[in-house]
Scaffold this active site. Structure first.
Site, PDB file in Angstrom:
ATOM      1  N   CYS A 197      32.906  50.933  -9.006  1.00  0.00           N
ATOM      2  CA  CYS A 197      33.924  51.340  -8.720  1.00  0.00           C
ATOM      3  C   CYS A 197      34.825  50.420  -9.175  1.00  0.00           C
ATOM      4  CB  CYS A 197      34.018  51.548  -7.660  1.00  0.00           C
ATOM      5  SG  CYS A 197      36.048  51.987  -6.735  1.00  0.00           S
ATOM      6  N   TRP A 207      32.874  58.807  -8.729  1.00  0.00           N
ATOM      7  CA  TRP A 207      33.328  59.506  -9.634  1.00  0.00           C
ATOM      8  C   TRP A 207      33.930  59.723 -11.395  1.00  0.00           C
ATOM      9  CZ3 TRP A 207      32.140  65.132  -7.532  1.00  0.00           C
ATOM     10  CH2 TRP A 207      31.430  64.772  -6.631  1.00  0.00           C
ATOM     11  N   CYS A 217      34.393  55.499  -6.209  1.00  0.00           N
ATOM     12  CA  CYS A 217      34.122  55.837  -5.470  1.00  0.00           C
ATOM     13  C   CYS A 217      34.158  57.162  -4.845  1.00  0.00           C
ATOM     14  CB  CYS A 217      33.418  54.708  -4.437  1.00  0.00           C
ATOM     15  SG  CYS A 217      34.294  53.944  -3.622  1.00  0.00           S
ATOM     16  N   ARG A 219      34.166  59.844  -1.016  1.00  0.00           N
ATOM     17  CA  ARG A 219      34.450  59.415   0.154  1.00  0.00           C
ATOM     18  C   ARG A 219      33.409  59.103   1.304  1.00  0.00           C
ATOM     19  NH1 ARG A 219      37.948  64.118   1.574  1.00  0.00           N
ATOM     20  NH2 ARG A 219      38.207  65.178  -0.905  1.00  0.00           N
ATOM     21  N   ARG A 220      33.824  58.454   2.334  1.00  0.00           N
ATOM     22  CA  ARG A 220      33.216  57.835   3.293  1.00  0.00           C
ATOM     23  C   ARG A 220      32.910  58.892   4.388  1.00  0.00           C
ATOM     24  NH1 ARG A 220      36.868  54.427   5.065  1.00  0.00           N
ATOM     25  NH2 ARG A 220      35.724  52.625   4.470  1.00  0.00           N
ATOM     26  N   HIS A 230      37.870  55.957  -2.429  1.00  0.00           N
ATOM     27  CA  HIS A 230      39.219  54.941  -4.093  1.00  0.00           C
ATOM     28  C   HIS A 230      39.579  56.097  -4.805  1.00  0.00           C
ATOM     29  CE1 HIS A 230      37.805  50.541  -2.643  1.00  0.00           C
ATOM     30  NE2 HIS A 230      38.580  51.313  -2.064  1.00  0.00           N
ATOM     31  N   TYR A 257      34.532  68.013  -8.687  1.00  0.00           N
ATOM     32  CA  TYR A 257      35.413  68.926  -7.637  1.00  0.00           C
ATOM     33  C   TYR A 257      36.767  68.064  -7.837  1.00  0.00           C
ATOM     34  CZ  TYR A 257      36.933  67.974  -2.478  1.00  0.00           C
ATOM     35  OH  TYR A 257      37.217  68.347  -1.453  1.00  0.00           O
ATOM     36  N   TYR A 259      40.054  67.971  -5.903  1.00  0.00           N
ATOM     37  CA  TYR A 259      40.684  67.281  -4.910  1.00  0.00           C
ATOM     38  C   TYR A 259      42.053  67.967  -4.194  1.00  0.00           C
ATOM     39  CZ  TYR A 259      38.375  63.335  -4.881  1.00  0.00           C
ATOM     40  OH  TYR A 259      37.239  62.401  -5.643  1.00  0.00           O
ATOM     41  N   CYS A 333      19.623  77.819  16.386  1.00  0.00           N
ATOM     42  CA  CYS A 333      19.453  77.073  17.321  1.00  0.00           C
ATOM     43  C   CYS A 333      20.448  77.101  18.266  1.00  0.00           C
ATOM     44  CB  CYS A 333      19.408  75.754  16.274  1.00  0.00           C
ATOM     45  SG  CYS A 333      20.175  74.873  15.672  1.00  0.00           S
ATOM     46  N   HIS A 794      22.853  70.640  14.362  1.00  0.00           N
ATOM     47  CA  HIS A 794      21.648  71.146  14.933  1.00  0.00           C
ATOM     48  C   HIS A 794      21.904  70.715  17.254  1.00  0.00           C
ATOM     49  CE1 HIS A 794      17.763  71.964  15.172  1.00  0.00           C
ATOM     50  NE2 HIS A 794      17.243  70.872  15.826  1.00  0.00           N
TER      51      HIS A 794
END
Length: 834
Positions: A197, A207, A217, A219-220, A230, A257, A259, A333, A794
């Site tokens: 990054c 990315w 970098c 997503r968190r 970033h 991707y 955005y 479930c 779940h």
């Protein structure tokens, strides 16, 4: 064989060949969970195409007189047979490469290897007719029977059709930016490896922006892992929309991707866009997992949340009555957990399991579509213990004796899920759902199907008293409503580890500003007593219209229990919205007690010397002998509601039915009637036969009236429902069930006139039937959710059986070592009988 031939001739007219659209139940018995793999196999009626286990086929024959059944048996091949087949040309089983079910590259759908045998069986003597026997029979017999048998074998079963609804989470659309993507001539060239990054030096989850070549970098994630956002921040600053994930580029494509479109997309010009930055797509090799592979890893590995599933310890499998696992049919479930809990409650056991013979004997011609039959079938399957057996290991010889695994044979509630979800926009799908919403949905279905006789949902039903006190006049107003679940708020400001949480937030902000990876956030610890206090504390109402002072003022609203149910359900309101209106789940630990005393929250009703607010005079009831005039409505209130996005007619009705008492009352009416089928229908004046949307009595279809009356309603109630829905039977049935309280108190007969007696001589209408008793309870079950929202993740449930906590995790049923009672979502209490 001549005798058999004569029998077939006599029943030939009852033997049908399946046609497109016919429902063929050849995988599951209508009354049990027997299948072709079960002992005795499955008998498929060659007329109705319903399936029956050996225990119930005689019942069907005796009831219908049908004699011809296709008997299907399947035996699982041993591992050696599978290996030899594979060696003879069958391809090896591949790992899934797409987040999909039932399509090329997706998850397989229970394609275990079986040896299948079919034969024709004639009842009542169970005479078997093989294909060889058919060869010697007359042409007309042989042709009809052979076509029917071949058609049944070739037809897709109902359960297979429901199971293999092609679900593909990887269907991607061409990006609208791909064709004309702007790329900067900035001289940037990307090396084939060694990326990091350009802001924080992170070396994974990278990315490359396809406009300027910046490597940043990703997503968190919700748990603090992943990148540092970033790449996203770069898009927000520049508006450059497309990025490719480095390490996923191969000659076949890559992860791209958008955005701007907020989704994974296709880029038909990807080779050209990569070449601009010196990347030869044809020579690249994959070094990172694609986004689909990451999602598949989660779907294949449900045991990610160790605490709730107790995966840190070796759990002892349990077998026997009341300890039956349920197969996950694909995000089912939530249904499994709710039904496991409900069938530990005596009311549901008595209604459906104790009366199972009566229910089955009275079942309609197609029991697969009968609510009582399918609920009874599920209840018996869970409680009998017949299916609570160790699942065979696919690698074992079925005749060998090995240590049992934790998984069970269990039951697959396909018919039940299809029936209770039919017509529902969410529960008819394979998407994950909210267990609390499904519980209320199922209770509603029970209410609909228990108009007469015992109603097990009454075990949860209770009355809530709301007391509103005008602060200017100190006069009060009391109202009651029915509820089934207590929704407990989570006051985050009452966390006992507030200093730890504030310190963690400071560290997170510092890490975000410096670009360093954040540490895992601590879990907020909230006292249960604080949640209960937040529920019971008075709520301040601003701009309350007081009928005592004839003006808007401030009021306080207090909520209390007017009755206590036999079984109390408490929902922890973990799911909320952030300041940006993005759904989020509160990560909290709550010290939920084993015993609960709510006696202090008992409603007291009107107190001595307390004055009540004057009743708002209702708008006059119009009858056919009175000129019908349009109601005078507060246009400003109607406009305010419309500006909030509600339909005009719904807003007019809200103002009308609350007597022009202001926006608060009208808004409450809107929120309480949004699910009504006629919510957006034109406002109809009571008793008016000429108003829009009404229908004169003489034009009501008699067959519709008869149908609704046969469901236990009066003719007057059926008439009212049909009038409100323009004679559409399906809408009328929905309307009538959503207006039960109004209908039960209806004292106006046909034409809007009094049904008998003067106003003073009339008895007040009976209220809803509730059980009442002490407010002391003990915890006997809870349902937990893992994941970031109710739409994913779940569910498992823990149930206390014979003083032992048991965890039900789909097909796994084990003794619980450390039940995580502080992390539950729905809690179930039973009344303590003193």
């Amino acid at each position: 064989m001549t005798e058999v031939s004569e029998i077939l001739k006599s029943v030939l007219s009852t033997i049908r060949v399946p046609r497109p659209g016919d429902r063929v139940h050849k995988d599951e018995c209508a009354f049990s969970f027997a299948s072709p793999e079960s002992d005795g196999g499955l008998y498929v009626c060659m007329n109705s195409f319903l399936g029956f286990g050996s225990k119930y086929v005689e019942r069907h024959h005796a009831k219908t007189g049908q004699r011809a059944y296709l008997h299907i048996t399947r035996t699982r091949k041993t591992q050696k047979e599978d290996d030899s087949n594979s060696g003879s040309g069958d391809p090896p089983k591949k790992k899934p490469t797409r987040l999909a079910i039932g399509i090329e590259g997706g998850f397989d759908v229970e394609q275990e290897q079986y040896q299948e045998e079919v034969k024709l069986v004639l009842f009542p003597d169970r005479q078997e007719v093989t294909s060889d026997d058919l060869a010697s029979m007359p042409d007309v017999v042989r042709e009809r029977v052979s076509l029917s048998m071949a058609g049944l074998q070739a037809a897709d079963s109902v359960s297979h059709t429901l199971q293999v609804q092609q679900w593909d989470g990887e269907v991607r659309q061409e990006s609208k930016h791909a064709a004309e993507l702007k790329q900067l001539d900035n001289g940037v060239k990307i090396p084939p490896c060694g990326w990091k990054c350009e802001v924080c030096d992170l070396q994974e989850n990278l990315w490359m922006n396809l406009t300027d070549g910046m490597v940043l970098c990703g997503r968190r994630y919700f748990d603090g892992s992943g990148g540092n956002n970033h790449a996203l921040l770069h898009y927000q600053q520049t508006g450059y929309p497309l990025a490719v994930k480095l390490g996923t580029i191969t000659p076949d494509g890559a992860d791209v991707y958008s955005y701007d479109e907020d989704d994974m997309v296709l880029d038909s010009k990807l080779p050209e866009h990569l070449s601009h930055f010196g990347i030869d797509m044809m020579t690249m090799e994959k070094t990172e997992r694609t986004m689909t592979e990451l999602e598949i890893a989660v779907n294949q590995r449900v045991g990610e949340w160790e605490v709730i599933q107790e995966s840190g310890t070796t759990l002892r499998p349990l077998w026997g009555p009341g300890l039956t696992g349920m197969k996950n049919l694909g995000n089912s479930c939530y249904l499994n957990s709710v039904m496991q809990v409900l069938f530990t409650i005596p009311d549901f056991q008595t209604k459906y399991v104790s009366n199972i013979d009566k229910i089955f004997n009275e079942a309609p011609s197609d029991p697969t579509q009968d609510f009582k039959t399918q609920v009874a079938k599920l209840g018996y399957g869970l409680l009998s213990g017949e299916y609570s057996k160790p699942a065979p290991d696919p690698g074992d010889d079925p005749n060998s004796s090995t240590e049992p695994r934790g998984d069970q044979v269990g039951i697959a509630p396909r018919m039940f899920k299809a029936l209770v979800g039919r017509g529902h926009p969410e529960f008819s799908t394979n998407r994950q759902q909210d267990a609390q919403e499904f519980l209320l949905h199922f209770i509603n279905m029970v209410e609909r199907n228990c108009r007469s006789g015992m109603n097990p949902s009454e075990a949860f039903r209770f009355l809530v008293e709301e007391k509103i006190v005008c602060q200017q006049s100190q006069k009060a107003k009391y109202t009651q409503r029915v509820d089934y679940i207590v929704q407990l708020p989570v006051p985050m400001d009452q966390a006992t580890n507030m200093e730890e949480l504030q310190e963690a937030e400071r560290h997170r902000e510092e890490a975000e500003s410096s670009g360093a990876p954040p540490s895992a956030a601590p879990r907020a610890k909230i006292p249960f007593a604080s949640c209960l206090a937040a529920l019971s504390e008075p709520e301040t109402l601003i701009d309350f219209w007081s009928s005592a002072v004839q003006a808007k003022t401030t009021a306080t609203k207090t909520t209390r229990f007017a009755s206590f149910p036999d079984h109390l359900v408490i929902q922890i309101k973990k799911f909320t919205f952030g300041l940006d209106w993005v759904p989020k789940k509160l990560d909290v630990s709550i010290d939920v007690p084993d015993t609960l005393d709510l006696s202090a929250l008992r409603a007291m009703g009107q107190q001595p010397g307390e004055e009540l607010l004057p009743e708002v005079a209702p708008l006059p009831l119009m009858t056919p002998d009175v000129e019908v005039k349009a109601p005078v409505l507060d246009d400003s209130t109607v406009s305010q509601l419309c500006e909030m996005g509600f339909p005009l007619e719904a807003c007019r009705k809200a103002v009308y039915y609350t007597g022009n008492t202001g926006i608060d009352a009208a808004m409450n009416w809107v929120m309480g009637h949004m699910e009504d089928p006629d919510f957006s229908a034109p406002l109809v004046l009571p008793g008016s036969s000429s108003a829009p949307g009404t229908t004169p009595t003489e034009s009501l279809p008699e067959e519709h009236l008869v149908t609704i009356v046969s469901m236990g309603f009066s003719r007057d109630q059926a008439t009212r429902a049909l009038r409100a829905t323009n004679n559409v039977l399906e809408r009328a049935v929905d309307w009538i069930f959503s207006h039960l309280d109004d209908l039960e108190s209806m004292d106006v007969s046909e034409g809007g006139r009094s049904g008998g007696g003067s106003e003073a001589s009339r008895e007040p209408p009976p209220g809803p039937h509730v059980h009442d008793g002490t407010g002391k309870y003990e915890l006997f079950a809870f349902i937990s959710h893992m994941g970031t929202s109710t739409m994913c993740g779940h569910y498992v449930c823990h149930i206390k059986k014979d003083q032992q906590w048991v965890i039900f995790n789909d097909q796994k049923v084990c003794a619980s070592e450390k039940p995580p009672k502080d992390l539950g979502y729905l809690y179930f209490y039973r009344r303590v009988v003193e």
